[in-house]
Design a protein around this motif. Structure first.
Motif, PDB file in Angstrom:
ATOM      1  N   ILE A  89      -5.724  14.464  42.506  1.00 48.12           N
ATOM      2  CA  ILE A  89      -6.479  15.089  43.254  1.00 48.12           C
ATOM      3  C   ILE A  89      -7.592  15.902  42.838  1.00 48.12           C
ATOM      4  N   GLY A  90      -6.869  16.600  42.009  1.00 43.42           N
ATOM      5  CA  GLY A  90      -7.697  17.674  40.894  1.00 43.42           C
ATOM      6  C   GLY A  90      -9.153  16.957  40.682  1.00 43.42           C
ATOM      7  N   LYS A  91      -9.461  15.647  40.063  1.00 41.66           N
ATOM      8  CA  LYS A  91      -9.836  14.396  39.897  1.00 41.66           C
ATOM      9  C   LYS A  91     -11.212  14.298  40.611  1.00 41.66           C
ATOM     10  N   LEU A  92     -10.426  13.524  41.647  1.00 40.78           N
ATOM     11  CA  LEU A  92     -11.427  13.968  43.083  1.00 40.78           C
ATOM     12  C   LEU A  92     -12.581  14.813  43.293  1.00 40.78           C
ATOM     13  N   MET A  93     -11.476  15.948  43.334  1.00 40.57           N
ATOM     14  CA  MET A  93     -12.618  17.342  43.871  1.00 40.57           C
ATOM     15  C   MET A  93     -13.441  17.007  42.746  1.00 40.57           C
ATOM     16  N   ALA A  94     -12.650  16.723  41.575  1.00 34.82           N
ATOM     17  CA  ALA A  94     -13.657  18.149  40.404  1.00 34.82           C
ATOM     18  C   ALA A  94     -15.291  16.580  40.532  1.00 34.82           C
ATOM     19  N   LEU A  95     -14.996  14.987  40.963  1.00 35.31           N
ATOM     20  CA  LEU A  95     -16.187  14.318  40.883  1.00 35.31           C
ATOM     21  C   LEU A  95     -16.611  14.139  41.956  1.00 35.31           C
ATOM     22  N   ASN A  96     -16.325  15.194  42.856  1.00 37.63           N
ATOM     23  CA  ASN A  96     -17.274  14.887  44.553  1.00 37.63           C
ATOM     24  C   ASN A  96     -17.766  16.688  43.879  1.00 37.63           C
ATOM     25  N   ALA A  97     -17.210  17.679  43.207  1.00 36.63           N
ATOM     26  CA  ALA A  97     -18.316  18.501  43.014  1.00 36.63           C
ATOM     27  C   ALA A  97     -19.628  18.339  41.838  1.00 36.63           C
ATOM     28  N   LEU A  98     -18.571  16.756  41.092  1.00 29.18           N
ATOM     29  CA  LEU A  98     -20.172  16.779  39.985  1.00 29.18           C
ATOM     30  C   LEU A  98     -21.231  15.885  41.593  1.00 29.18           C
ATOM     31  N   LYS A  99     -20.884  15.170  41.926  1.00 22.41           N
ATOM     32  CA  LYS A  99     -21.449  14.307  43.125  1.00 22.41           C
ATOM     33  C   LYS A  99     -23.032  15.810  43.616  1.00 22.41           C
ATOM     34  N   GLN A 100     -22.003  16.594  44.428  1.00 26.29           N
ATOM     35  CA  GLN A 100     -22.007  17.624  44.897  1.00 26.29           C
ATOM     36  C   GLN A 100     -23.899  18.640  44.664  1.00 26.29           C
ATOM     37  N   TYR A 101     -23.131  19.255  42.709  1.00 30.22           N
ATOM     38  CA  TYR A 101     -23.551  20.181  41.789  1.00 30.22           C
ATOM     39  C   TYR A 101     -24.508  19.824  41.632  1.00 30.22           C
ATOM     40  N   GLY A 102     -24.572  18.007  40.662  1.00 29.84           N
ATOM     41  CA  GLY A 102     -25.322  17.891  40.055  1.00 29.84           C
ATOM     42  C   GLY A 102     -25.339  17.600  38.753  1.00 29.84           C
ATOM     43  N   SER A 103     -24.268  19.063  38.214  1.00 28.31           N
ATOM     44  CA  SER A 103     -23.822  18.595  37.009  1.00 28.31           C
ATOM     45  C   SER A 103     -22.459  19.604  36.336  1.00 28.31           C
ATOM     46  N   ILE A 104     -21.754  19.935  35.923  1.00 25.60           N
ATOM     47  CA  ILE A 104     -20.615  20.307  34.901  1.00 25.60           C
ATOM     48  C   ILE A 104     -21.013  20.293  33.489  1.00 25.60           C
ATOM     49  N   THR A 105     -20.747  21.573  33.016  1.00 26.15           N
ATOM     50  CA  THR A 105     -21.456  22.051  31.628  1.00 26.15           C
ATOM     51  C   THR A 105     -19.786  22.354  31.003  1.00 26.15           C
ATOM     52  N   LEU A 106     -19.552  22.031  30.008  1.00 22.60           N
ATOM     53  CA  LEU A 106     -18.840  22.327  28.761  1.00 22.60           C
ATOM     54  C   LEU A 106     -19.701  22.699  27.888  1.00 22.60           C
ATOM     55  N   LEU A 107     -18.981  23.881  26.944  1.00 25.90           N
ATOM     56  CA  LEU A 107     -19.403  24.904  26.234  1.00 25.90           C
ATOM     57  C   LEU A 107     -18.471  24.688  25.054  1.00 25.90           C
ATOM     58  N   SER A 108     -18.872  24.965  23.644  1.00 26.91           N
ATOM     59  CA  SER A 108     -17.821  25.629  23.177  1.00 26.91           C
ATOM     60  C   SER A 108     -17.798  26.791  22.731  1.00 26.91           C
ATOM     61  N   VAL A 109     -16.768  27.689  22.554  1.00 25.67           N
ATOM     62  CA  VAL A 109     -16.575  29.320  22.277  1.00 25.67           C
ATOM     63  C   VAL A 109     -18.192  30.001  22.635  1.00 25.67           C
ATOM     64  N   ASP A 110     -18.242  30.056  21.094  1.00 29.06           N
ATOM     65  CA  ASP A 110     -19.413  29.807  19.933  1.00 29.06           C
ATOM     66  C   ASP A 110     -21.143  29.595  20.947  1.00 29.06           C
ATOM     67  N   GLU A 111     -20.894  29.070  22.001  1.00 30.75           N
ATOM     68  CA  GLU A 111     -22.135  29.176  21.955  1.00 30.75           C
ATOM     69  C   GLU A 111     -22.819  29.973  23.810  1.00 30.75           C
ATOM     70  N   LEU A 112     -21.011  30.606  23.601  1.00 22.78           N
ATOM     71  CA  LEU A 112     -21.703  32.175  24.752  1.00 22.78           C
ATOM     72  C   LEU A 112     -21.891  33.797  23.841  1.00 22.78           C
ATOM     73  N   GLU A 113     -22.370  34.097  24.370  1.00 19.94           N
ATOM     74  CA  GLU A 113     -22.598  35.504  24.185  1.00 19.94           C
ATOM     75  C   GLU A 113     -21.370  36.224  23.995  1.00 19.94           C
ATOM     76  N   PRO A 114     -21.625  37.140  22.887  1.00 16.87           N
ATOM     77  CA  PRO A 114     -20.236  37.750  22.611  1.00 16.87           C
ATOM     78  C   PRO A 114     -20.216  38.701  23.749  1.00 16.87           C
ATOM     79  N   ASP A 115     -20.660  39.242  25.140  1.00 21.10           N
ATOM     80  CA  ASP A 115     -20.069  40.116  25.504  1.00 21.10           C
ATOM     81  C   ASP A 115     -19.686  39.553  27.081  1.00 21.10           C
ATOM     82  N   ALA A 116     -19.767  37.844  26.874  1.00 19.15           N
ATOM     83  CA  ALA A 116     -19.802  37.153  28.482  1.00 19.15           C
ATOM     84  C   ALA A 116     -18.353  37.703  28.690  1.00 19.15           C
TER      85      ALA A 116
END
Lengths: 364, 364
Positions: B29-56
């Protein structure tokens, strides 16, 4: 506007326990805390709803949980303030005044402490006009006012906020948290406007409790018959005289439930009676007939002193007079009886107004 | 920075179920919802922790409740967003990114949906490095990061926020709400900084799950031995081969608890095995000895396809290979074993690292 003094607080404590139908928790601790708050903060103000600005935010406070537990577990005083601050934070509005969620024991007195600590007045209204075991059982609910946001805080200042569209769900969620929090907690709930209070609250119950307390004291001083005086003031009926022969009670799902058995005394000599309770007295009956049911009030008075006996103070041998008192008319509607009548508690009987039960009994 | 595509999501779903130790809920179910969200919102971004601002501000999300229930009760998709918004409101801060509270099934995939709906990236970290039945069982807890404020929301959008000083109390309060909410709900919790994540989280688990999924697919395509390939990648051990002969399970206190019994197959012919579980597989043993205990992972793979078999998919007759996988070193500390070792679940045995159990077994 009234500044409550020491005597006023003593009278409210007594009167609120008369109106509590046996619930609301032990008033003694609440009274001590209120008197202490009065000393510490200088004054506690009681306003009528009309004295508030129309856009005022007023919030109810009280304890939740089995009264047997709350009696044994002292509060540290910070819980209800924390609960109110959480409501303010969530609504992003300041609280203008505090009111008791119910009239009864500790729950009529803690709001005085909370108001004093917050530096806001108390409003002369409550959400039930008596005490009830569950917090969706309010005339505000009947008037479709939301119980949420509801904030619940325990003695360790663990806090939770609940927001739902259904007051019964809010009650159930708060109750499950309360059980997990050790059986007793403080809450702030039913954030309302003065107009909501006027439309769906029970107005004037704090000053009425005070009046009851004053009446009892006066009757004591003048050696008048306390029970008859109270029955007249409350339009109530003496249901029976009796002595407690047995108390069956246990804490179940966050409530103190049980049955108390009586042997009739005085003119009820030779008869037996029983009262079913769940935090509050909910159904009184003799061997022959039902005498009074929720939402009408059942009040036990110590035969000698006129002191109200709450469910948590039931003990073998106590001699009492039992009063039936008609509920506020808001409870005597179809919806009121659905929410808080004998059917809700699975007693398997219909609600019949106290006056009809008593009259038919007299006729019989 | 990675933009997750359809294949990445499929691989994460498979890999997360390998790391789930049987829990985390059905990934489908989670996969279907994630695939659906990808379709609907265009992209899902995965960052490493180092790519975030320190105060995030980064917040974990997931489901809570018995997985048997969550499998049957579809979410409407708004719950986890509502939970995150409640955290934002309470902290008066915007969420910069989302991470899964655990690695496992649905709980690794819903955060993708939540991130997409909130329009924020996903961070490549989780709070357990596996799945566990209770939400104080995180390496963040071991590092004294607070689980609260925790927001919990059900399918009817009843919401609650919990704030305590003790992650185990937060877990218990959330669990009691979940039971009252019908057995399953969504939560947002453990609001942390990138520095907290680096110090006390398990880094890189989403990309590791993806790598596991890719490895299984590659092994399938090349007809390589999936079990051996996975064991090598995960530094795991084959504990036994067996066929399910009986599953005893029931939902207790918001958990799916039980025991699954196996008759040995292949080289384990004639032997018997059993695995105890509470949402997750927690203890595997043969008639003679304990083979693996929590916090080390126990993963059941379908013998033919290499597909992970979660606790909710246990059925009579399924043939499996059981892998033991060493837990992250953060779990193998005295405090880690106190929080999530066999003693916590009252199995009455000490934790011995999987490698030692397997080695002593080989020697015997």
């Amino acid at each position: 506007m009234n500044y409550l003094n020491k005597e006023n607080i003593e009278h409210i404590a007594v009167g609120a326990s008369v109106l509590a139908s046996g619930g609301g928790g032990d008033p003694h601790i609440g009274k001590l805390m209120a008197l202490n708050a009065l000393k510490q903060y200088g004054s506690i103000t009681l306003l009528s709803v009309d004295e508030l600005e129309p856009d005022a935010l007023i919030v109810s406070t009280g304890t939740i949980g089995a009264t047997m537990v709350s009696f044994e577990k002292l509060a540290n005083g910070e819980e209800s303030v924390t609960a109110c601050r959480l409501i303010e934070k969530y609504l992003n509005r300041k609280i203008s005044a505090i009111y008791p969620i119910e009239i009864g024991g500790i729950n009529s007195l803690w709001p005085l402490v909370t108001a004093a600590r917050l530096g806001v007045p108390l409003v002369d209204v409550d959400a039930m006009g008596r005490a009830f075991p569950e917090y969706h059982m309010t005339t505000l609910s009947l008037g479709t006012v939301s119980a949420s946001p509801l904030a619940i805080v325990d003695a360790k200042l663990n806090i939770s906020l609940i927001q739902t569209q259904d007051n019964h769900i809010t009650e159930k969620l708060a109750r499950s948290l309360c059980a997990e929090m050790g059986g007793t907690a403080f809450l702030a709930a039913y954030p309302i406007s003065p107009n909501d209070a006027k439309k769906s609250g029970i107005l004037g119950t704090l000053s009425f409790a005070q009046q009851i307390g004053e009446t009892i004291e006066r009757a004591r001083n003048t050696k008048a018959n306390i029970v008859q005086t109270l029955a007249a003031l409350l339009r109530g009926f003496v249901l029976f005289h009796g002595k407690i022969t047995k108390v069956d009670q246990r804490t179940v799902g966050g409530f103190t439930r049980g049955v108390v058995y009586f042997a009739g005394t005085d003119k009820d000599n030779g008869k037996t009676f029983e009262i079913f309770f769940q935090n509050e007295y909910l159904l009184a009956r003799s061997a022959e007939r039902t005498l009074c049911t929720t939402p009408d009030l059942i009040t036990l008075l110590d035969e000698e002193t006129g002191t109200p006996i709450l469910t948590e103070r039931l003990r073998y041998g106590i001699r009492v007079v039992v009063l039936g008192i008609p509920a506020n008319e808001k409870w005597r509607t179809a919806r009121g009886i659905e929410v808080a009548g004998p059917g809700y508690f699975n007693y398997g009987i219909d609600y019949i107004p106290l006056e009809e039960r008593v009259t038919s009994s007299t006729r019989a």
